[in-house]
Enzyme design. Structure first.
Site, PDB file in Angstrom:
ATOM      1  CG  ASP A 126      42.050  -9.599  57.200  1.00 17.82           C
ATOM      2  OD1 ASP A 126      41.193  -9.216  56.800  1.00 17.82           O
ATOM      3  OD2 ASP A 126      42.750  -9.417  58.336  1.00 17.82           O
ATOM      4  CG  HIS A 133      42.192  -0.548  61.673  1.00 16.03           C
ATOM      5  ND1 HIS A 133      42.241  -0.895  63.129  1.00 16.03           N
ATOM      6  CD2 HIS A 133      43.068  -1.678  61.121  1.00 16.03           C
ATOM      7  CE1 HIS A 133      42.958  -2.031  63.160  1.00 16.03           C
ATOM      8  NE2 HIS A 133      43.544  -2.498  62.131  1.00 16.03           N
ATOM      9  NE  ARG A 142      54.228   2.162  61.291  1.00 12.88           N
ATOM     10  CZ  ARG A 142      53.256   1.148  61.209  1.00 12.88           C
ATOM     11  NH1 ARG A 142      53.386   0.009  61.490  1.00 12.88           N
ATOM     12  NH2 ARG A 142      52.238   1.369  60.701  1.00 12.88           N
ATOM     13  CD  GLU A 199      42.358  -6.560  63.101  1.00 11.51           C
ATOM     14  OE1 GLU A 199      42.208  -7.119  62.000  1.00 11.51           O
ATOM     15  OE2 GLU A 199      43.152  -6.035  63.642  1.00 11.51           O
ATOM     16  CD  GLU A 201      39.125  -7.425  58.894  1.00 12.59           C
ATOM     17  OE1 GLU A 201      39.283  -7.982  57.798  1.00 12.59           O
ATOM     18  OE2 GLU A 201      40.203  -7.886  59.732  1.00 12.59           O
ATOM     19  CG  ASP A 231      41.573 -10.506  61.602  1.00  9.22           C
ATOM     20  OD1 ASP A 231      42.006 -12.042  61.750  1.00  9.22           O
ATOM     21  OD2 ASP A 231      42.412  -9.834  61.029  1.00  9.22           O
ATOM     22  NE  ARG A 235      44.449  -5.872  68.130  1.00  4.08           N
ATOM     23  CZ  ARG A 235      44.200  -5.850  66.761  1.00  4.08           C
ATOM     24  NH1 ARG A 235      45.004  -6.316  65.760  1.00  4.08           N
ATOM     25  NH2 ARG A 235      42.948  -5.668  66.163  1.00  4.08           N
ATOM     26  CD  GLN A 238      48.592  -7.467  64.821  1.00  7.55           C
ATOM     27  OE1 GLN A 238      47.462  -7.869  65.780  1.00  7.55           O
ATOM     28  NE2 GLN A 238      48.372  -6.772  63.766  1.00  7.55           N
ATOM     29  CE1 TYR A 242      54.060  -3.987  62.351  1.00  8.51           C
ATOM     30  CE2 TYR A 242      54.965  -4.286  64.578  1.00  8.51           C
ATOM     31  CZ  TYR A 242      54.637  -3.516  63.635  1.00  8.51           C
ATOM     32  OH  TYR A 242      55.081  -2.300  63.820  1.00  8.51           O
ATOM     33  CE  LYS A 251      45.779  -9.300  62.285  1.00  6.92           C
ATOM     34  NZ  LYS A 251      44.872  -8.713  62.652  1.00  6.92           N
ATOM     35  CB  THR A 255      38.916 -15.596  60.564  1.00  8.44           C
ATOM     36  OG1 THR A 255      40.649 -15.114  60.656  1.00  8.44           O
ATOM     37  CG2 THR A 255      38.092 -14.510  59.729  1.00  8.44           C
ATOM     38  CB  THR A 342      40.015  -3.267  61.450  1.00 12.11           C
ATOM     39  OG1 THR A 342      40.771  -4.264  61.800  1.00 12.11           O
ATOM     40  CG2 THR A 342      39.070  -2.814  62.831  1.00 12.11           C
TER      41      THR A 342
HETATM   42 MN    MN Z   1      42.096  -7.970  59.859  1.00 18.78          MN
END
Ligand code: MN
Length: 413
Positions: A126, A133, A142, A199, A201, A231, A235, A238, A242, A251, A255, A342
């Site tokens: 992915d 996005h 961030r 997501e 996609e 996907d 969150r 994640q 991550y 994830k 999917t 995304t």
């Molecule tokens: Mn994705």
């Protein structure tokens, strides 16, 4: 390109996603049987291509659809067979075809048909190729200053996902448990994800193997077709896991892909360029022609549209992603699935995830089902997509999933 007329009347409507111009590849399980069979969609019908081949109506050297439960073997044969097969199908299903009387018995109504995975996914990668996005998520995680990582404008960023988690549209999705990020980073808690998300996609299906670095042009030639792809993303899992290696369990629940693979050939009239480059790409990733597609996409939550965007918003094409994937020498296999990342656009209603739509839960989305920051148990999410031709559409079939409540704690006696 205009509508190609078929003796299947429903295929001549400007409203059908499946005119003769499309002929997308799927698999269905006949009533009372267990094994999926290769079929194509035409209007409101499916055409059992495996049965038609077994009876000799389709006869292409080396092709043995009747022995297959999905399209991997056909893809393996390569572009000449892809073209010959499509050409034969087009002759059989065209208005005035001499084959109509024979072919009618291979048609079955799409309504109520049990559709299965159209391919066996070899491996699943992915990407993260949508600039809006990446900017939105980066800003939330961030800050605006560091939204796009320094590598983002130079390579399509991705992670290796799990082929085992890819399911066909219509498969229910179970809310996962996991370690969830707490109020401070050193104190996670164990629980059902509270921030489960979609997501929006597209997925590219690799139809030819490679072993070693390939060019963007070769990569484009190796792609068999495209699907809609959701996907599903936890969150809160994640956010905890991550760094530094990227998403993992967030994830891995599922999917979903659309039941139909639309061939590159059917999408040919809709090719378009990637957006203007802010920084010129290194030569091996540079655009060599239009390799994105103009495909309006949308998402509905319990039947109400919550997102409208377009595949052409991506910064990198699937061909660039595939070319980049091979630069290390990574072998690619028939049936590899590449998620686009995304697809969000510049405006709020173009955002392809609830994370972005609700801005991390700060601005819940108002829907007829009530306010939503993330998905609630019982919600049905559906991805829709169709390229708009002159009097016809090229659709994928919806990519649908309903979220079921979490099971009891799997580790509680
Ligand atoms: Mn994705």
């Amino acid at each position: 390109m205009t509508l190609l007329r078929s003796w299947v009347d429903s295929a001549n409507s400007s409203e059908t996603p499946f005119p003769l111009n499309n002929l997308p590849y799927g698999a269905y399980i006949p009533a009372g049987e267990q094994t999926p069979r290769c079929c194509v969609a035409i209007g409101d019908q499916l055409f059992d291509a495996a049965a038609a081949e077994a009876d000799g109506l389709i006869n292409i050297d080396g092709l043995l659809l009747a022995a297959a439960s999905d399209w991997n073997a056909m893809m393996q044969h390569g572009p000449d067979v892809w073209a010959a097969f499509r050409a034969r199908l087009t002759v059989i299903l065209s208005e005035g075809s001499a084959d109509q009387a024979t072919a009618e018995k291979y048609l079955h109504p799409l309504a109520g048909a049990r559709l299965a995975m159209p391919i066996t996914v070899a491996e699943y990668t992915d990407f993260y190729a949508g600039r809006h996005h990446a900017t939105n998520v980066g800003t939330m995680f961030r800050g605006a200053e560091n939204a796009l990582p320094p590598n983002w404008l130079h390579i399509p960023i991705g992670y290796n996902g799990r082929a085992s988690s890819v399911v066909v549209s219509g498969t229910d999705i179970r809310r996962p448990w996991g370690q969830l990020k707490g109020p401070n980073d050193d104190a996670p808690r164990w629980g059902p994800s509270q921030r489960f998300d979609i997501e929006l996609e597209m997925g590219a299906i690799v139809g030819q193997p490679s072993n070693g670095a390939i060019t963007v042009d070769q990569a484009d030639a190796n792609i068999f077709g495209y699907v809609l792809l959701n996907d599903w993303s936890a969150r809160d899992i994640q956010a905890w896991e991550y760094q530094p290696l990227g998403p993992f369990q967030a994830k891995a629940t599922a999917t979903s892909i659309s039941p139909w693979i639309v061939s590159k050939t059917a999408l040919e009239p809709f090719r378009c360029d990637t957006p203007a480059r802010e920084i010129e790409l290194l030569p091996h990733l540079r655009d060599t022609g239009p390799m994105l597609y103009d495909i309006p996409l949308s998402v509905t939550l319990n039947g109400k549209t919550i997102v409208q965007t377009n595949y052409n918003e991506l910064y990198y094409s699937a061909a660039q992603q595939l070319a980049h994937h091979t630069t290390s020498g990574c072998p690619m296999r028939v049936g590899d699935l590449l998620g686009s990342g995304t697809i969000s656009g510049p405006e709020r209603d173009n955002r392809g995830s609830l994370l972005e739509l609700s801005w991390g839960g700060k601005e819940p989305l108002e829907t007829p089902s009530g306010p939503r920051s993330y998905i609630e148990d019982g919600d049905t999410l559906a991805l829709h997509g169709a390229a708009q031709g002159d009097g016809y559409q090229i659709g994928f079939g919806d990519c649908v999933g309903t979220l079921l409540p979490a099971l009891d704690d799997p580790f509680k006696g």
